[in-house]
Scaffold this motif. Sequence first.
Motif, PDB file in Angstrom:
ATOM      1  N   ASP A  31      41.532 -16.972  57.531  1.00  0.00           N
ATOM      2  CA  ASP A  31      42.178 -15.668  57.709  1.00  0.00           C
ATOM      3  C   ASP A  31      43.092 -15.412  56.502  1.00  0.00           C
ATOM      4  OD1 ASP A  31      43.211 -13.333  58.739  1.00  0.00           O
ATOM      5  OD2 ASP A  31      44.677 -14.351  60.019  1.00  0.00           O
ATOM      6  N   ARG A  32      42.461 -15.212  55.350  1.00  0.00           N
ATOM      7  CA  ARG A  32      43.256 -15.017  54.125  1.00  0.00           C
ATOM      8  C   ARG A  32      43.191 -13.562  53.698  1.00  0.00           C
ATOM      9  NH1 ARG A  32      40.509 -20.020  51.851  1.00  0.00           N
ATOM     10  NH2 ARG A  32      41.558 -21.672  53.005  1.00  0.00           N
ATOM     11  N   LYS A  33      44.231 -13.154  52.992  1.00  0.00           N
ATOM     12  CA  LYS A  33      44.333 -11.739  52.624  1.00  0.00           C
ATOM     13  C   LYS A  33      44.506 -11.576  51.117  1.00  0.00           C
ATOM     14  CE  LYS A  33      46.159 -10.198  57.045  1.00  0.00           C
ATOM     15  NZ  LYS A  33      46.807 -11.116  57.927  1.00  0.00           N
ATOM     16  N   PRO A  34      43.413 -11.331  50.418  1.00  0.00           N
ATOM     17  CA  PRO A  34      43.531 -11.059  48.980  1.00  0.00           C
ATOM     18  C   PRO A  34      44.314  -9.761  48.751  1.00  0.00           C
ATOM     19  CG  PRO A  34      41.225 -11.425  49.624  1.00  0.00           C
ATOM     20  CD  PRO A  34      42.017 -11.288  50.883  1.00  0.00           C
ATOM     21  N   ALA A  35      45.006  -9.671  47.627  1.00  0.00           N
ATOM     22  CA  ALA A  35      45.701  -8.422  47.289  1.00  0.00           C
ATOM     23  C   ALA A  35      44.695  -7.358  46.872  1.00  0.00           C
ATOM     24  CB  ALA A  35      46.707  -8.670  46.170  1.00  0.00           C
ATOM     25  N   LEU A  36      43.588  -7.815  46.265  1.00  0.00           N
ATOM     26  CA  LEU A  36      42.526  -6.901  45.825  1.00  0.00           C
ATOM     27  C   LEU A  36      41.170  -7.539  46.090  1.00  0.00           C
ATOM     28  CD1 LEU A  36      43.503  -5.678  42.211  1.00  0.00           C
ATOM     29  CD2 LEU A  36      43.397  -4.264  44.291  1.00  0.00           C
ATOM     30  N   ILE A  37      40.237  -6.727  46.525  1.00  0.00           N
ATOM     31  CA  ILE A  37      38.848  -7.196  46.649  1.00  0.00           C
ATOM     32  C   ILE A  37      37.976  -6.261  45.823  1.00  0.00           C
ATOM     33  CG2 ILE A  37      36.892  -7.628  48.187  1.00  0.00           C
ATOM     34  CD1 ILE A  37      38.897  -8.090  50.468  1.00  0.00           C
ATOM     35  N   ALA A  38      37.326  -6.847  44.804  1.00  0.00           N
ATOM     36  CA  ALA A  38      36.381  -6.053  44.005  1.00  0.00           C
ATOM     37  C   ALA A  38      34.988  -6.295  44.557  1.00  0.00           C
ATOM     38  CB  ALA A  38      36.456  -6.479  42.536  1.00  0.00           C
ATOM     39  N   ARG A  39      34.461  -5.307  45.275  1.00  0.00           N
ATOM     40  CA  ARG A  39      33.106  -5.444  45.841  1.00  0.00           C
ATOM     41  C   ARG A  39      32.112  -5.022  44.768  1.00  0.00           C
ATOM     42  NH1 ARG A  39      32.068  -4.874  52.150  1.00  0.00           N
ATOM     43  NH2 ARG A  39      31.764  -7.105  51.898  1.00  0.00           N
ATOM     44  N   CYS A  40      31.674  -5.985  43.996  1.00  0.00           N
ATOM     45  CA  CYS A  40      30.897  -5.665  42.793  1.00  0.00           C
ATOM     46  C   CYS A  40      29.533  -5.072  43.152  1.00  0.00           C
ATOM     47  CB  CYS A  40      30.703  -6.920  41.967  1.00  0.00           C
ATOM     48  SG  CYS A  40      32.277  -7.615  41.417  1.00  0.00           S
ATOM     49  N   ALA A  41      29.147  -4.051  42.375  1.00  0.00           N
ATOM     50  CA  ALA A  41      27.841  -3.413  42.581  1.00  0.00           C
ATOM     51  C   ALA A  41      26.820  -3.941  41.582  1.00  0.00           C
ATOM     52  CB  ALA A  41      27.969  -1.901  42.453  1.00  0.00           C
ATOM     53  N   GLY A  42      27.266  -4.646  40.561  1.00  0.00           N
ATOM     54  CA  GLY A  42      26.342  -5.150  39.553  1.00  0.00           C
ATOM     55  C   GLY A  42      27.083  -5.971  38.511  1.00  0.00           C
ATOM     56  N   VAL A  43      26.328  -6.374  37.487  1.00  0.00           N
ATOM     57  CA  VAL A  43      26.877  -7.269  36.466  1.00  0.00           C
ATOM     58  C   VAL A  43      28.099  -6.650  35.784  1.00  0.00           C
ATOM     59  CG1 VAL A  43      26.364  -8.383  34.260  1.00  0.00           C
ATOM     60  CG2 VAL A  43      24.642  -8.359  36.080  1.00  0.00           C
ATOM     61  N   ALA A  44      28.032  -5.346  35.499  1.00  0.00           N
ATOM     62  CA  ALA A  44      29.143  -4.704  34.781  1.00  0.00           C
ATOM     63  C   ALA A  44      30.440  -4.837  35.571  1.00  0.00           C
ATOM     64  CB  ALA A  44      28.824  -3.222  34.535  1.00  0.00           C
ATOM     65  N   ASP A  45      30.361  -4.672  36.887  1.00  0.00           N
ATOM     66  CA  ASP A  45      31.563  -4.813  37.717  1.00  0.00           C
ATOM     67  C   ASP A  45      32.121  -6.237  37.635  1.00  0.00           C
ATOM     68  OD1 ASP A  45      31.120  -2.227  38.466  1.00  0.00           O
ATOM     69  OD2 ASP A  45      30.813  -2.631  40.602  1.00  0.00           O
ATOM     70  N   VAL A  46      31.218  -7.204  37.606  1.00  0.00           N
ATOM     71  CA  VAL A  46      31.668  -8.598  37.523  1.00  0.00           C
ATOM     72  C   VAL A  46      32.390  -8.821  36.196  1.00  0.00           C
ATOM     73  CG1 VAL A  46      30.934 -11.018  37.457  1.00  0.00           C
ATOM     74  CG2 VAL A  46      29.844  -9.433  39.077  1.00  0.00           C
ATOM     75  N   ILE A  47      31.822  -8.293  35.106  1.00  0.00           N
ATOM     76  CA  ILE A  47      32.453  -8.451  33.792  1.00  0.00           C
ATOM     77  C   ILE A  47      33.845  -7.816  33.806  1.00  0.00           C
ATOM     78  CG2 ILE A  47      32.326  -7.744  31.354  1.00  0.00           C
ATOM     79  CD1 ILE A  47      29.241  -7.983  31.611  1.00  0.00           C
ATOM     80  N   HIS A  48      33.944  -6.598  34.338  1.00  0.00           N
ATOM     81  CA  HIS A  48      35.260  -5.925  34.388  1.00  0.00           C
ATOM     82  C   HIS A  48      36.243  -6.718  35.247  1.00  0.00           C
ATOM     83  CE1 HIS A  48      34.298  -2.444  32.047  1.00  0.00           C
ATOM     84  NE2 HIS A  48      33.264  -2.133  32.815  1.00  0.00           N
ATOM     85  N   ALA A  49      35.768  -7.250  36.368  1.00  0.00           N
ATOM     86  CA  ALA A  49      36.665  -7.984  37.257  1.00  0.00           C
ATOM     87  C   ALA A  49      37.169  -9.267  36.596  1.00  0.00           C
ATOM     88  CB  ALA A  49      35.945  -8.299  38.568  1.00  0.00           C
TER      89      ALA A  49
END
Length: 466
Positions: free
Chosen positions: A52-70
């Motif tokens: 039961d952990r609570k990240p301050a931000l969750i980036a729900r990546c849609a593709g590789v570019a999102d992963v790179i930005h994150a």
Amino acid sequence: MEDLRIITTSGTDTVLDEATVQGFKTSVRGPLLRPGDAGYDEARTVWNGMIDRKPALIARCAGVADVIHAVNFARTHHLLVSVRGGGHNVTGTAVCDGGLMIDLSQMRSVRVDPSRRTVRAEGGTKWVDFDHETQAFGLATTGGTCSDTGIAGLTLGGGIGWLGGKYGLASDNLISVDIVTADGQFRTASATEHADLFWGVRGGGGNFGVVTSFEYQLYPVGPLVLGGMVLHPFDQAKAVFNFYSEFSSDIPDELTTACGFLTSPAGQPAVAMVACYNGPLEAGEEVLRPLREFGPPLEDHLQPMPYTQIQQMFDEAWGIGRQYYVKAPWVKEISSDAIDILIAHYAKVTSPLSVALFVQKSGAMSRGPHDKTAFGHRDARYGLLITSMWLDPRESERHIRWARGLSAAIEPYTSGGEYINDLGQEAEEGRARIKAGYGANYERLVVLKNKYDPLNLFRHNQNICG
Ligand SMILES: Cc1cc2nc3c(=O)[nH]c(=O)nc-3n(C[C@H](O)[C@H](O)[C@H](O)COP(=O)(O)OP(=O)(O)OC[C@H]3O[C@@H](n4cnc5c(N)ncnc54)[C@H](O)[C@@H]3O)c2cc1C
């Protein structure tokens, strides 16, 4: 959006102003979630209901570019990062408290190349997706025995499954991975490109970056395999384990097995011998005959079944959202003393849902030198999967104590080290257990970690550092 308080890699918190967070949000295609946002609670929920952990931000990546930005955002702001694939890790390493969770759970596409017998699957794919797509072409590769498990975490830590006797670990069947490393670079690692990194991701866990897709070798499998289980009464346990120890020590690669305690569908503690024979069904009947005839069993559920069915056979027993605690030491052989300890302990099991199973890791999974890949326990022939399972969170302490007690009692009979995919983080396990999880490959992994992730951005895992 308001300013955001978020945990950094040093464990202290920092404040990101609204414009900074907004800039990140507009740089990604998938949603960027904060506490209170629609979908936030669903995104932070994983298979083990205890987490039961609570990240301050969750980036729900849609593709590789999102992963790179994150990854770039996390590195620039020194943020604590966790990476979610299938969300099945029992210790919940996918979810961090107060940091940034890079969530690949929406990236589940699978593309089979039937002519080359290969497949490329994205980093959030689950085995249920993978098997569905590959079996449409009569193909498969070694995968997890619960269909809700993610391919990512499982493969990066090794990957044991029903096809392993013939085809090796899931990670042995990797052809390449696409990975975003801590510097934000997108790399393909294979036998010919970044070969050192390719060695490391096959057993070194999530330490080297975010894998956006995995490419595997496939094999003709099924559609039917011969599998299932036979059940014996608890009071026959010693005889059953003795028989299993001998039977499983000399079997063809087509057969992979497991044996242990569970509660029968009728609610009685029972010993199960579980098998999957991947080959001609008549030949399988012959190989499994001794398993059927021993006893004889109380119940015999061995039968031809679709490969996708055996891949889902344990789904109900390990249902989503219950409370779980796992220990998973490696074992070279099932000795008589180890059997006695297991029986004595299971007689005092604190929950009827709990399970203690020897899972076979022999055949192609155990062949080769210890440094064939980064998976450090090549020669162990069994894993003892001790799963405490219960429903009421208020009972956690005694069920966790039971699993720890069995694990400690059996330790003298283990081969040293536990399966890293079932280990927690250093704060819970201690450094020595984490090192032992990687076995003799640990020092080589440290060198690799320092090359590809010198700041230890990817630390919310069974962390390699030194
Ligand atoms: C019910 C159950 C059944 C299981 N059965 C098997 C089995 O049959 N065989 C077996 O070998 N193991 C099995 N396991 C263990 C399993 O391998 C691990 O739990 C594994 O971590 C699950 O992978 P995941 O992607 O679902 O995990 P997640 O919880 O999503 O992630 C766990 C960790 O893996 C890393 N990770 C995940 N995704 C990525 C990514 N895309 N890039 C980089 N790092 C990533 C991160 O470090 C993350 O913290 C089982 C576990 C459970 C709970």
